[in-house]
Design an enzyme around this catalytic site. Structure first.
Site, mmCIF file in Angstrom:
data_model
loop_
_atom_site.group_PDB
_atom_site.id
_atom_site.type_symbol
_atom_site.label_atom_id
_atom_site.label_comp_id
_atom_site.label_asym_id
_atom_site.label_seq_id
_atom_site.Cartn_x
_atom_site.Cartn_y
_atom_site.Cartn_z
ATOM 1 N N TYR A 127 0.857 -1.186 0.000
ATOM 2 C CA TYR A 127 0.000 0.000 0.000
ATOM 3 C C TYR A 127 0.894 1.237 0.000
ATOM 4 C CZ TYR A 127 0.331 -0.322 5.210
ATOM 5 O OH TYR A 127 0.749 -0.427 6.515
ATOM 6 N N CYS A 128 0.417 2.271 -0.664
ATOM 7 C CA CYS A 128 1.153 3.526 -0.852
ATOM 8 C C CYS A 128 2.580 3.277 -1.362
ATOM 9 C CB CYS A 128 1.195 4.331 0.451
ATOM 10 S SG CYS A 128 1.655 6.082 0.201
ATOM 11 N N PRO A 129 2.714 2.589 -2.508
ATOM 12 C CA PRO A 129 4.048 2.306 -3.024
ATOM 13 C C PRO A 129 4.763 3.578 -3.475
ATOM 14 C CG PRO A 129 2.391 1.727 -4.650
ATOM 15 C CD PRO A 129 1.651 2.088 -3.401
ATOM 16 N N LYS A 134 8.270 -4.815 2.700
ATOM 17 C CA LYS A 134 8.234 -3.413 3.100
ATOM 18 C C LYS A 134 7.789 -3.253 4.543
ATOM 19 C CE LYS A 134 5.693 0.840 1.859
ATOM 20 N NZ LYS A 134 4.859 1.463 0.810
#
Length: 274
Positions: A140-142, A153
Site C-alpha cells: 500500500y502507498c508504493p 516493506k
C-alpha cells in the site's frame, strides 16, 4: 553524506500520546513554517491508533464512502492528509517520525528522502540486516523510497514543503503483523473501486509483501525501544537535541493550519474516530 542536515541543533518533539491525527499534520505544517523562518530543525515523533491516513489521490476513488464505511466497521477512522500519495495504516505498533528542516526550491526531493533513509539505517545498524530503498509495487502507498528487508516493506516515506521548510515523514511498522495491515488496505481498495477503471492506478496489494520490523528482525521490538534508537541515531549523526515549549505565537500559527485540515476533511464527511 557531506554537509549533513543532522549536524547542529534540533528540537525534539514527542507527540506519541494525546493527539488526534489531524493535529499531527497541522503541527508538521506549523514547524515547517517556523523552520523556514530560521528556527531550529525539528524531529517529531507521533503515534495514532486505528486510523487510515488517506492521500489526495484516494479522494477520487469512485466508491470512497463505501470504502471508509468498511474501515469504520473494522474499527478504523480515516482522515485525508494534506499531501499526495495513497492510504496508510496507523495503529499503536506504528511509529511516525518527521524530520523538519530548512530548504529552498533547489533542495531536491530525493535528498530529503535520502536523509530519512540514512537515519533509519543508523537506527537499525546493529541488527546486521540490509535495508533497501526501492519501490515495493504491490504494497500500500508504493513509492521509490519504500524501505524493505528481504523484499518485504516495513516503512514508507513522504514529503511536504511549507514556507521554506521541508517535512520528511516516515511510518515505521514496528510491532504486530505487516500483512494484516496490508490486507485491510487491499479490502479497502476492492470496496472503494469495485473493479472500475480509473485514470489513476491504485495499487494491486499483495499482503505478503509487507511485514513489521519485529517480524523481519525476528526479535521482540516495541515503539518505546525504537524511540530510544531514534534519539541515539540522531546524536550519532551529529545532532544536538533539546526540548522547547510552545509559545502563544506558535499556538496561533498551529490553529491556522489546524483549521485548514478541518476544512479539508469536512468536505469528505467521514468518521475520523472509527
Amino acid at each position: 553524506m557531506t554537509g549533513s542536515i543532522f549536524e547542529g541543533k534540533w528540537q525534539y518533539v514527542d507527540h506519541t500520546t494525546g493527539l488526534q491525527p489531524m493535529q499531527s499534520f497541522s503541527f508538521d505544517d506549523m514547524y515547517c513554517h517556523l523552520v523556514g523562518q530560521g528556527n531550529d530543525a525539528v524531529v517529531r515523533t507521533w503515534v495514532h491508533n486505528h486510523v487510515v491516513i488517506l492521500g489526495i489521490h484516494d479522494a477520487r476513488l469512485p466508491y470512497l464512502a463505501e470504502g471508509i464505511e468498511y474501515l469504520n466497521n473494522k474499527g478504523y477512522g480515516a482522515i485525508m492528509r494534506n499531501s499526495g500519495g495513497l492510504g496508510v495504516v496507523l495503529d499503536a505498533g506504528v511509529l511516525n517520525i518527521s524530520l523538519i528542516f530548512k530548504g529552498d526550491i533547489s533542495f531536491s526531493i530525493d535528498a530529503g528522502y535520502e536523509y530519512m533513509y540514512e537515519l533509519v539505517q543508523e537506527m537499525f545498524a546493529s541488527y546486521g540486516k540490509r535495508i533497501e530503498a526501492k519501490e515495493i509495487t504491490r504494497s500500500y502507498c508504493p513509492g521509490s523510497y519504500d524501505l524493505s528487508i528481504d523484499g518485504k516493506k516495513f516503512a514508507g516515506i513522504s514529503q511536504r514543503r511549507v514556507k521554506g521548510g521541508i517535512a520528511v515523514q516516515i511510518y515505521l511498522c514496528i510491532e504486530g503483523s505487516g500483512s494484516e495491515r496490508a490486507e485491510l488496505m487491499r479490502q479497502f481498495y476492492d470496496i472503494a473501486l469495485r473493479g472500475e477503471v480509473t485514470k489513476f492506478h491504485y495499487p494491486d496489494i499483495d499482503s505478503s509483501c509487507m511485514a513489521s520490523l519485529e517480524e523481519l528482525l525476528e526479535t521482540e521490538l516495541s515503539v518505546e525501544e525504537v524511540l530510544f534508537k531514534l534519539l541515539f541515531a540522531m546524536k550519532a549523526l551529529g545532532a544536538t537535541l533539546s526540548n522547547n515549549e510552545m509559545t502563544n505565537d506558535m499556538w496561533t500559527l498551529y490553529n491556522i493550519y489546524f483549521e485548514r485540515m478541518i476544512e479539508r476533511n469536512s468536505k469528505l464527511k467521514i468518521n475520523q474516530e472509527g
